[in-house]
Structures are given as C-alpha cells and as structure tokens.
Design an enzyme around this catalytic site. Structure first.
Site, PDB file in Angstrom:
ATOM      1  N   LYS A 114      10.564  -9.360 -18.626  1.00 56.15           N
ATOM      2  CA  LYS A 114      10.105  -9.482 -17.229  1.00 56.15           C
ATOM      3  C   LYS A 114       9.167 -10.448 -17.086  1.00 56.15           C
ATOM      4  CE  LYS A 114      10.310  -8.878 -12.817  1.00 56.15           C
ATOM      5  NZ  LYS A 114      11.485  -9.769 -12.331  1.00 56.15           N
ATOM      6  N   CYS A 120       0.833  -1.159   0.047  1.00 62.36           N
ATOM      7  CA  CYS A 120      -0.092   0.075   0.021  1.00 62.36           C
ATOM      8  C   CYS A 120       0.739   1.126   0.058  1.00 62.36           C
ATOM      9  CB  CYS A 120      -0.784  -0.052   1.342  1.00 62.36           C
ATOM     10  SG  CYS A 120      -1.828  -1.480   1.399  1.00 62.36           S
ATOM     11  N   ARG A 167       3.096  -0.123  -5.321  1.00 55.54           N
ATOM     12  CA  ARG A 167       3.018  -0.649  -3.921  1.00 55.54           C
ATOM     13  C   ARG A 167       1.738  -1.468  -4.129  1.00 55.54           C
ATOM     14  NH1 ARG A 167       6.860  -1.168  -0.635  1.00 55.54           N
ATOM     15  NH2 ARG A 167       5.291  -0.812   1.146  1.00 55.54           N
ATOM     16  N   ASN A 184      -1.214   2.158   6.449  1.00 57.54           N
ATOM     17  CA  ASN A 184      -0.462   1.190   6.043  1.00 57.54           C
ATOM     18  C   ASN A 184      -0.044   0.147   6.865  1.00 57.54           C
ATOM     19  OD1 ASN A 184      -0.425   2.056   3.451  1.00 57.54           O
ATOM     20  ND2 ASN A 184       1.799   2.667   3.563  1.00 57.54           N
ATOM     21  N   GLY A 185       0.002  -1.018   6.795  1.00 54.99           N
ATOM     22  CA  GLY A 185       0.359  -1.974   7.830  1.00 54.99           C
ATOM     23  C   GLY A 185      -0.829  -3.009   8.407  1.00 54.99           C
ATOM     24  N   LYS A 200      20.587 -17.264 -11.855  1.00 58.52           N
ATOM     25  CA  LYS A 200      20.883 -15.822 -11.763  1.00 58.52           C
ATOM     26  C   LYS A 200      22.274 -15.227 -12.499  1.00 58.52           C
ATOM     27  CE  LYS A 200      17.983 -14.565 -10.834  1.00 58.52           C
ATOM     28  NZ  LYS A 200      17.012 -15.223 -10.487  1.00 58.52           N
ATOM     29  N   GLU A 252      18.932 -22.036  -8.855  1.00 58.43           N
ATOM     30  CA  GLU A 252      18.559 -20.605  -8.635  1.00 58.43           C
ATOM     31  C   GLU A 252      19.992 -19.683  -8.850  1.00 58.43           C
ATOM     32  OE1 GLU A 252      16.052 -18.774  -9.442  1.00 58.43           O
ATOM     33  OE2 GLU A 252      16.470 -16.980  -8.687  1.00 58.43           O
ATOM     34  N   TRP A 293      -3.242  -2.287  -1.327  1.00 56.62           N
ATOM     35  CA  TRP A 293      -2.808  -3.769  -1.574  1.00 56.62           C
ATOM     36  C   TRP A 293      -3.499  -4.550  -0.791  1.00 56.62           C
ATOM     37  CZ3 TRP A 293       1.834  -5.650  -4.882  1.00 56.62           C
ATOM     38  CH2 TRP A 293       1.997  -6.890  -4.962  1.00 56.62           C
ATOM     39  N   GLU A 304      21.761 -15.478 -16.260  1.00 56.12           N
ATOM     40  CA  GLU A 304      20.995 -14.441 -16.829  1.00 56.12           C
ATOM     41  C   GLU A 304      21.477 -12.927 -16.918  1.00 56.12           C
ATOM     42  OE1 GLU A 304      17.863 -14.906 -13.794  1.00 56.12           O
ATOM     43  OE2 GLU A 304      16.393 -14.200 -15.476  1.00 56.12           O
ATOM     44  N   HIS A 327      28.513 -38.784 -11.206  1.00 55.49           N
ATOM     45  CA  HIS A 327      28.027 -39.475 -12.090  1.00 55.49           C
ATOM     46  C   HIS A 327      28.012 -38.794 -13.735  1.00 55.49           C
ATOM     47  CE1 HIS A 327      26.211 -42.208  -8.957  1.00 55.49           C
ATOM     48  NE2 HIS A 327      25.880 -40.877  -8.164  1.00 55.49           N
TER      49      HIS A 327
HETATM   50  C1  F6R Z   1      14.454 -15.568 -13.466  1.00 53.69           C
HETATM   51  C2  F6R Z   1      13.183 -15.132 -13.748  1.00 53.69           C
HETATM   52  C3  F6R Z   1      12.501 -16.058 -14.726  1.00 53.69           C
HETATM   53  C4  F6R Z   1      10.927 -15.950 -14.078  1.00 53.69           C
HETATM   54  C5  F6R Z   1       9.995 -16.875 -15.253  1.00 53.69           C
HETATM   55  C6  F6R Z   1       8.654 -17.238 -14.478  1.00 53.69           C
HETATM   56  O1  F6R Z   1      15.232 -14.425 -12.702  1.00 53.69           O
HETATM   57  O2  F6R Z   1      12.514 -14.048 -13.297  1.00 53.69           O
HETATM   58  O3  F6R Z   1      12.739 -17.281 -14.605  1.00 53.69           O
HETATM   59  O4  F6R Z   1      10.862 -16.614 -12.994  1.00 53.69           O
HETATM   60  O5  F6R Z   1       9.918 -16.505 -16.394  1.00 53.69           O
HETATM   61  O6  F6R Z   1       7.758 -15.867 -14.414  1.00 53.69           O
HETATM   62  P1  F6R Z   1       6.747 -15.796 -13.310  1.00 53.69           P
HETATM   63  O7  F6R Z   1       7.230 -16.077 -11.963  1.00 53.69           O
HETATM   64  O8  F6R Z   1       6.381 -14.446 -13.215  1.00 53.69           O
HETATM   65  O9  F6R Z   1       5.812 -16.671 -13.586  1.00 53.69           O
END
Ligand code: F6R
Length: 604
Positions: A599, A2, A27, A99-100, A484, A480, A75, A487, A503
């Site tokens: 994204k 929020c 937010r 907020n909170g 990272k 993960e 939110w 990417e 293996h």
């Molecule tokens: C990696 C990344 C992607 C998302 C994937 C799924 O840093 O951001 O691998 O995790 O595209 O996206 P969401 O979570 O939005 O379904």
C-alpha cells in the site's frame, strides 16, 4: 471524517469510549478526547496525535457505576490539530462532540463574542456548545435549548451534547453526517458515527435520518424528525461480524471504496464551495504570488490524477503546468526556478520517491504544496502548504477513492487559481462549482451498472493485451484504468492517447487485442470516435464506454448523460474500477492484496 462515540450505562465509561474511538481511529487521528459526566461532575481529557496518547493520559481515570460520556477522534478541518481544537468542546457546564461542518459558524461566533463569550478553539464546533448555553438561559429545559440550537445551525453535523444539569441524558442531532444509536438488554445506550464500535455491545441499532434529533436517558430514547414529529425508533439487528462490518457487507475493501466515492467526494467538497468561489481555508493566497508555473510530481495513481490536473490548470487557470514521474525527476538534474510552485500528490504522504522530490524542491527554495490523504504524514509536515483529500483510510491496495478525491481537489484548485489570476469570470466559476456539486452523484454505482459490467467481464479474461484509450483528461483516466486492471488482474494493459494508436500500437490490433475506449460526449467526441473506428476496422475487440450508443463496438457500457465532460470523467472512472474488480474476481485473484504490491511504497 472524524469519528464520534457516546455511552450511557453502568460499565466503565472511559473504557467503552476509548474502545469505540479505537474502531473509528482510521477516520482521523490528529487528536482525540472524551468527556464523562458522573454524579454531576465532569471529567474531560484530550490529547493530540494518535489515540494511544489519550489512553496514556487517562490511565488513572476509572469510572465505576452509572455515567454518561461522549468521545471524538478528529481529522482537522477548521483549525490546526492542537489540543485546544480537539473535541469535546466545553462551555460553562456542557460538552459537545461534532462531525461535519457548521457553515454559519462565523456569524454565530460573532454574535456570541459580542455577548461576551470567550472562545478557546478555532473550530466551527465550539459555537454549538456556547449557542446551547446561550439558549439555555431563555429556555424552560435543556432539551428546549438543544432543539433551538439545532434549528440555528446550517451545514452538516452529527452532534452529541451533555450538560451538567441533566446528568442522565445525552442529546443528539444528525444532519448530513452519519450517526446511529444502539441498545441492549442491559439498558445501555451507545452512539457512534458508524456501526463497528457497537459490535459486541449492542443487539439492535437505529440509524438516524437527516434532521433527526432527540435524547436518551436510562429509561428511554426520544427521536424527533426534521418536522419536530415524534419518531418511533426503527431498530434493526446489528451484525456481530466485525470484518464484514468494516467492509460494510461488500466482498472486498476495494469494492466498498469504489462505492463510497460519492460520500468521500462530498466530504472533500464540504465547506470548500460557496456559490461563486472555492474556499481553501488552509491556503494562504501568497503561496501563488509570483508563480508562473506549476510543477506536479507523483507516482502511480497519484501521477494519473496529477496528469489530469495539467489539463485543468492550463484550461481554467491558464497557468503553465508541467508534470514529472517522481522517480525520474529525482535523478535527472532538473532545472528548478523560483517562480514555480512545486506540488506533490500522494495518498499516503510517505512514498519515498515523491517525498524526495519535495525535499529537492524545498532545498532549491521553491514554494511547495502537497495534496495528500494522510494528515501528519511526512509530506504534509514538510510542505509549505497542504490540502487534504479527505478520502478516509484506503485499505484496498489498488487506489480508487483516493484518486477520485485527488481529481476533485485539482478541479477545485484550478478554479481557485483561476480566480486568483483572474482568468475566469465569476459566472464561469459559478458554473463549474454547480458542476462540482454533481460529482458525488456521478460516482454512484447502480445495481444495473454493476450487474452489466459483471456479466460483460467474462469476455475479457484472456487475450494478448488491453489498450485503454482516451483523449485530453480521458487519457490520464485511460492510464489509470489500465493500471487498475494490471494491478489486480495481472493481465497486460496499457493506457494510450487515442490519437497515438495509429503511430505504432495499432499494429497489434486483432480480435485478441481488447480496446477499452473512452468516448465522452462533451469532449472531442468525433475525434475519439474516429480513432476507435480505425481499431474496429482492424478487428480489435472493442468495449466502448460512452453516453452515446456506439454501434462499431463489440460491447458497450452506457454512462448517464451528463452536462459536462468532467462529470463524464467520474462516471467512466467508476466503470473502469468496477470492470477491473470483476475481471479480477473472475480470475480468482486477491483483490485487496494483489501479488507483489504494497500500500505504501517507502522504498526507492
Ligand atoms: C495504484 C497505487 C499506486 C500509488 C503509488 C503512489 O493503485 O495505489 O500506484 O498510487 O504507489 O502512492 P501515494 O499516492 O501514496 O504516493
């Protein structure tokens, strides 16, 4: 979550409030509202959905001359995203934004209802305005009533309150949720829950401390601390650079998001932990009735958090848990039985492959749950039930804080299901809850840690590949970590279960193969250590991450000693994120917008 704003001055109050809310809209955007008090008259408007709806609704409302006003963008936490649940909340002659979470709202509400107060919303916030008006009846002044109200609230809050009897005053209080006040040469006063709405309006700002409360008028600002002592404002100059303010002074959004993980995890835990049980108000326990299996489905980073969950669900809730990559699940004629709860995980709630699996599960008649960061997203609208991760908007393409909050939710959910299925004792759950409370602290990035990783990163800019290795939940974390790095550095990296290296992949071992080894003290330490020794014996260059010094490694990054492997998980998560970031920076890459990525992946 929020966002709140407040304004006192001569300019167009509506415009200033809406402009401020626009800056905070990221937010939360379930609903928004404003209340303006001018010459003893209130004007209040609310609208569900994005701010543009409120802008449309207030098109003909213009404030000329002195006024005070408060605004909020929401939110949803308590109560659905409806207009009635939107802030500001109204009493007989006062409005409040908050907020909170007011943790004791249910008790206060009960008493107020017994006094004859009628509640309009399902929110925790509404109790504040009614409690204030109840206190007003027995107080000498509005301020006395406000002060008393604050002393009766438990939980976290940033509050702004305006009341008809004082049309030149805004009351404020802050405890656990951020808020600041800004001033300028024109004697205006601006409030907001972060500094971006104030940029361009204020020269100086005072960030409130927990426990601060008080009021502003055209001529002054009165601040009292938690011991009711008068405080001198502590003004600092406000930057006038919006982009850098949005990044809070960090070089990249990804960096900012790594640093804010402690806060967003605290938001994610807020209101969901009691001493002995997990509270998911948004879930109906019947969701788990007749369920013998949990099937998790996701992509990318969200898949990694889900893979972590498979270990937690089976360990704590003792329920069979399986997982699928969404793009695979879609096309392999999966068998779906009705005693399976189908859970999709997504930061955006829009990822095409994941969304499609949710549709398949619904069509097959399975009960569905989504764990998501974006309310009102396609997945949230489609699933039977939803848990929001409350990470706030994630701007860096490489996901960090969304992953952290997803794992936090899964840890909580495994305990929630454990209680429902009676697989954990109250003491065991209480112990886990105490650990959960320590997660925000485990995600803290200290200057020392960041500096150490930055220095060390220069040794990892070449080579023919990286292996990130770990066991149990540290295997998904290794995956993960590798993702990272891939990417944002464009270096080849793979995540592997430590025990699998022998293996096949160990054939690659030589000094130009970099192994990032996760060695948690509290989970299979000796086993994982032997796997790393096997690699060390073959001269792979090793960077070990552990709380226990490891002399077979070329580099060692120490994490804090923790009480539990899950806290070590979060400590190591931060190390991996910062390591990728610093390698990418050294390679001169675009950290926030790496090549070839987007994204939200809304195509197959
Ligand atoms: C990696 C990344 C992607 C998302 C994937 C799924 O840093 O951001 O691998 O995790 O595209 O996206 P969401 O979570 O939005 O379904």
């Amino acid at each position: 979550m929020c966002g709140i704003v407040g304004y006192l001055g001569q300019k167009d109050t509506k415009d200033i409030l809406l402009g401020g809310l626009k800056e905070l809209e990221y937010r939360g955007y379930d609903s928004a509202g404003i209340a303006v008090l001018q010459e003893g008259n209130f004007h209040s408007y609310k609208a569900t959905g994005k701010l543009v709806n409120l802008e449309e609704k207030t098109q003909d409302f213009i404030t000329n001359g002195f006024a005070i006003g408060i605004g909020h963008t929401r939110w949803a936490t308590h109560g659905k995203p409806t207009e009635l649940n939107a802030h500001p909340h109204v009493g007989e002659s006062s409005y409040v934004v908050h907020n909170g979470i007011i943790e004791n709202y249910a008790d206060l509400k009960k008493e107020l209802i017994a006094d004859g107060v009628k509640f309009l919303s399902q929110t925790d916030t509404e109790v504040i305005v009614h409690q204030f008006e109840k206190n007003l009846k027995t107080s000498d002044s509005s301020f006395e009533a406000f002060k008393k109200t604050i002393s009766q609230l438990q939980g976290a809050y940033a509050i702004l309150l305006v009341t008809k009897g004082e049309d030149e005053t805004i009351f404020f209080a802050k405890h656990g949720s951020p808020m600041l006040v800004g001033i300028n040469a024109e004697n205006e006063k601006y409030f907001a829950s972060s500094d971006t709405p104030l940029i361009g309006h204020c020269s100086d700002v005072n960030y409130f401390e927990d426990g601060d409360y008080g009021y502003v008028t055209p001529v002054g600002l009165a601040i009292f601390d938690k011991n009711n002592k008068v405080q001198k404002p502590n003004f600092s100059k406000l930057t006038q650079n919006k982009l850098s303010a949005q990044k809070d002074g960090f070089r990249f959004f990804m960096e900012k998001e790594i640093y804010e993980q402690g806060d967003v995890i605290a938001d994610t835990l807020m209101g969901r932990l009691s001493d002995e049980e997990i509270l998911f108000e948004e879930l109906d326990t019947t969701l788990f009735k007749g369920i013998n299996e949990i099937k998790l489905c996701a992509c990318g980073t969200s898949y990694h958090s889900a893979l972590t969950a498979t270990y937690l669900f089976e360990r704590y809730a003792k329920i069979k848990t399986t997982i699928e990559v969404a793009s695979e699940f879609r096309y392999r004629s999966p068998i779906m039985s009705k005693d399976t709860l189908f859970v999709v995980i997504s930061q955006s709630g829009e990822t095409a492959d994941t969304l499609e699996t949710l549709k398949m599960a619904k069509k097959a008649g399975l009960k569905t749950l989504v764990i998501c960061n974006v309310d009102n997203s396609s997945m949230v609208r489609l699933a039977d039930a939803c848990i929001l991760t409350r990470a706030g908007v994630e701007k860096g393409v490489a996901s960090t804080k969304a992953f952290a909050t997803q794992v936090t939710v899964f840890w909580m959910l495994s305990l929630y299901v454990g209680k429902l299925k009676d697989t954990m004792s109250t003491q065991e759950i209480a112990k886990q809850i105490a650990l959960l409370r320590e997660v925000p602290g485990a995600c803290k990035v200290t200057d020392n840690l960041h500096e150490r990783i930055k220095r060390l990163s220069k040794r990892y800019l070449h080579g023919h590949g990286f292996f990130f290795i770990g066991r149990d939940v540290f295997y998904p974390l290794a995956l993960e970590g590798a993702l990272k790095l891939k990417e944002i550095s464009y270096l080849h990296a793979e995540g592997y279960p430590s025990g699998e290296m022998k293996h096949g992949p160990i054939a690659l071992a030589d000094p130009e193969l970099f192994t990032i080894a996760l060695l948690p003290q509290h989970l299979l330490y000796e086993k994982a250590k032997s796997n790393v020794e096997e690699l060390s014996a073959r001269d792979s260059t090793i960077c070990a991450i552990s709380a226990i010094e490891f002399d077979k490694a070329d580099d060692f990054i120490a994490i804090n000693e923790c009480k539990d492997y899950m806290l070590e998980f979060f400590e190591m998560m931060v190390v991996l994120q910062v390591l990728s970031l610093e390698i990418s920076v050294r390679l001169g890459n675009d950290v926030d917008m790496p090549r070839n990525l987007a994204k939200s992946v809304t195509v197959e």
